[in-house]
Design a protein around this motif. Structure first.
Motif, PDB file in Angstrom:
ATOM      1  N   UNK A  94      23.659  43.305  79.257  1.00 20.17           N
ATOM      2  CA  UNK A  94      24.708  43.028  80.237  1.00 20.17           C
ATOM      3  C   UNK A  94      24.024  42.647  81.547  1.00 20.17           C
ATOM      4  N   UNK A  95      24.262  41.442  82.049  1.00 24.75           N
ATOM      5  CA  UNK A  95      23.525  40.962  83.221  1.00 24.75           C
ATOM      6  C   UNK A  95      23.803  41.720  84.511  1.00 24.75           C
ATOM      7  N   UNK A  96      24.795  42.583  84.529  1.00 20.56           N
ATOM      8  CA  UNK A  96      25.071  43.390  85.717  1.00 20.56           C
ATOM      9  C   UNK A  96      24.182  44.620  85.829  1.00 20.56           C
ATOM     10  N   UNK A  97      23.436  44.927  84.774  1.00 26.30           N
ATOM     11  CA  UNK A  97      22.511  46.070  84.791  1.00 26.30           C
ATOM     12  C   UNK A  97      21.139  45.627  85.291  1.00 26.30           C
ATOM     13  N   UNK A  98      20.571  46.398  86.177  1.00 31.10           N
ATOM     14  CA  UNK A  98      19.240  46.057  86.700  1.00 31.10           C
ATOM     15  C   UNK A  98      18.188  45.998  85.603  1.00 31.10           C
ATOM     16  N   UNK A 113      35.400  43.384  77.074  1.00 26.78           N
ATOM     17  CA  UNK A 113      36.167  44.386  77.815  1.00 26.78           C
ATOM     18  C   UNK A 113      37.445  43.763  78.375  1.00 26.78           C
ATOM     19  N   UNK A 114      38.537  44.444  78.132  1.00 21.31           N
ATOM     20  CA  UNK A 114      39.844  43.979  78.585  1.00 21.31           C
ATOM     21  C   UNK A 114      40.309  44.717  79.828  1.00 21.31           C
ATOM     22  N   UNK A 115      41.614  44.940  79.907  1.00 23.15           N
ATOM     23  CA  UNK A 115      42.230  45.498  81.111  1.00 23.15           C
ATOM     24  C   UNK A 115      42.452  47.007  81.073  1.00 23.15           C
ATOM     25  N   UNK A 116      42.036  47.673  80.019  1.00 18.67           N
ATOM     26  CA  UNK A 116      42.227  49.114  79.927  1.00 18.67           C
ATOM     27  C   UNK A 116      41.401  49.856  80.982  1.00 18.67           C
ATOM     28  N   UNK A 117      41.754  51.083  81.211  1.00 19.21           N
ATOM     29  CA  UNK A 117      41.039  51.950  82.141  1.00 19.21           C
ATOM     30  C   UNK A 117      39.620  52.193  81.631  1.00 19.21           C
ATOM     31  N   UNK A 118      38.643  52.116  82.519  1.00 22.11           N
ATOM     32  CA  UNK A 118      37.242  52.278  82.115  1.00 22.11           C
ATOM     33  C   UNK A 118      36.970  53.641  81.491  1.00 22.11           C
ATOM     34  N   UNK A 135      34.950  47.119  85.221  1.00 20.42           N
ATOM     35  CA  UNK A 135      35.105  47.966  84.031  1.00 20.42           C
ATOM     36  C   UNK A 135      33.948  47.745  83.065  1.00 20.42           C
ATOM     37  N   UNK A 136      33.570  46.503  82.854  1.00 24.61           N
ATOM     38  CA  UNK A 136      32.463  46.213  81.941  1.00 24.61           C
ATOM     39  C   UNK A 136      31.165  46.840  82.448  1.00 24.61           C
ATOM     40  N   UNK A 137      30.947  46.808  83.749  1.00 26.17           N
ATOM     41  CA  UNK A 137      29.738  47.408  84.306  1.00 26.17           C
ATOM     42  C   UNK A 137      29.738  48.916  84.079  1.00 26.17           C
ATOM     43  N   UNK A 138      30.882  49.562  84.253  1.00 21.24           N
ATOM     44  CA  UNK A 138      30.971  51.009  84.007  1.00 21.24           C
ATOM     45  C   UNK A 138      30.680  51.332  82.541  1.00 21.24           C
ATOM     46  N   UNK A 139      31.243  50.540  81.640  1.00 17.71           N
ATOM     47  CA  UNK A 139      30.990  50.741  80.207  1.00 17.71           C
ATOM     48  C   UNK A 139      29.513  50.511  79.907  1.00 17.71           C
ATOM     49  N   UNK A 140      28.928  49.463  80.470  1.00 19.87           N
ATOM     50  CA  UNK A 140      27.508  49.165  80.251  1.00 19.87           C
ATOM     51  C   UNK A 140      26.627  50.310  80.756  1.00 19.87           C
ATOM     52  N   UNK A 141      26.962  50.855  81.910  1.00 21.01           N
ATOM     53  CA  UNK A 141      26.179  51.984  82.444  1.00 21.01           C
ATOM     54  C   UNK A 141      26.294  53.213  81.547  1.00 21.01           C
ATOM     55  N   UNK A 142      27.501  53.458  81.025  1.00 22.44           N
ATOM     56  CA  UNK A 142      27.655  54.569  80.086  1.00 22.44           C
ATOM     57  C   UNK A 142      26.762  54.346  78.864  1.00 22.44           C
ATOM     58  N   UNK A 143      26.827  53.149  78.293  1.00 23.12           N
ATOM     59  CA  UNK A 143      26.034  52.863  77.104  1.00 23.12           C
ATOM     60  C   UNK A 143      24.545  52.990  77.383  1.00 23.12           C
TER      61      UNK A 143
END
Length: 126
Positions: free
Chosen positions: A21-25, A108-113, A2-10
């Motif tokens: 966010x370390x998951x972003x290239x 980021x918590x447990x909510x839907x991305x 979920x955090x990666x999806x939010x990071x990609x949106x941002x």
């Protein structure tokens, strides 16, 4: 994930100057994260916008995220450090501490991305 999806949106948002966010290239810690964070990159990230007023507006207009300074909750959290945890610092002190005035931190918590992304979209557009 979920955090990666939010990071990609941002990262794709034209109003966002930078996403941490370390998951972003694009993140400077991406290579290290791949080496050391075998189970994923966690739920903490931050992003920067143009200025302190824009950052405050985003936080003020958020609906799903809770505005608190702690991290690691089951619900998603948001904070603007320059007006909360670091409010005693001047602009130059914030810069020296590595806390840009337009920085916003998310846990980021447990909510839907998609719900979180929609909430951020509406906060940016308000």
């Amino acid at each position: 994930s979920t955090a990666l999806k939010v990071a990609r949106f941002l990262e794709s948002n034209s109003k966002v100057l930078k996403v941490n966010y370390p998951g972003l290239e694009s993140d400077t810690n991406y290579i290290r994260a791949k080496e050391y964070l075998n189970s994923g990159n966690g739920g903490l990230l931050s992003f920067e916008v143009d200025d302190i007023e824009t950052a405050k507006e985003i936080v003020d207009n958020i609906e799903i995220f809770s505005i608190v300074v702690n991290i690691g909750d089951s619900k998603s959290l948001i904070v603007h450090p320059a007006s909360t945890t670091h409010q005693q610092l001047s602009s130059s002190e914030l810069k020296a501490a590595g806390v840009p005035e337009g920085l916003v931190r998310l846990s980021i918590g447990l909510e839907n991305s998609e719900d979180l992304i929609d909430d951020l979209k509406q906060a940016f557009d308000s």
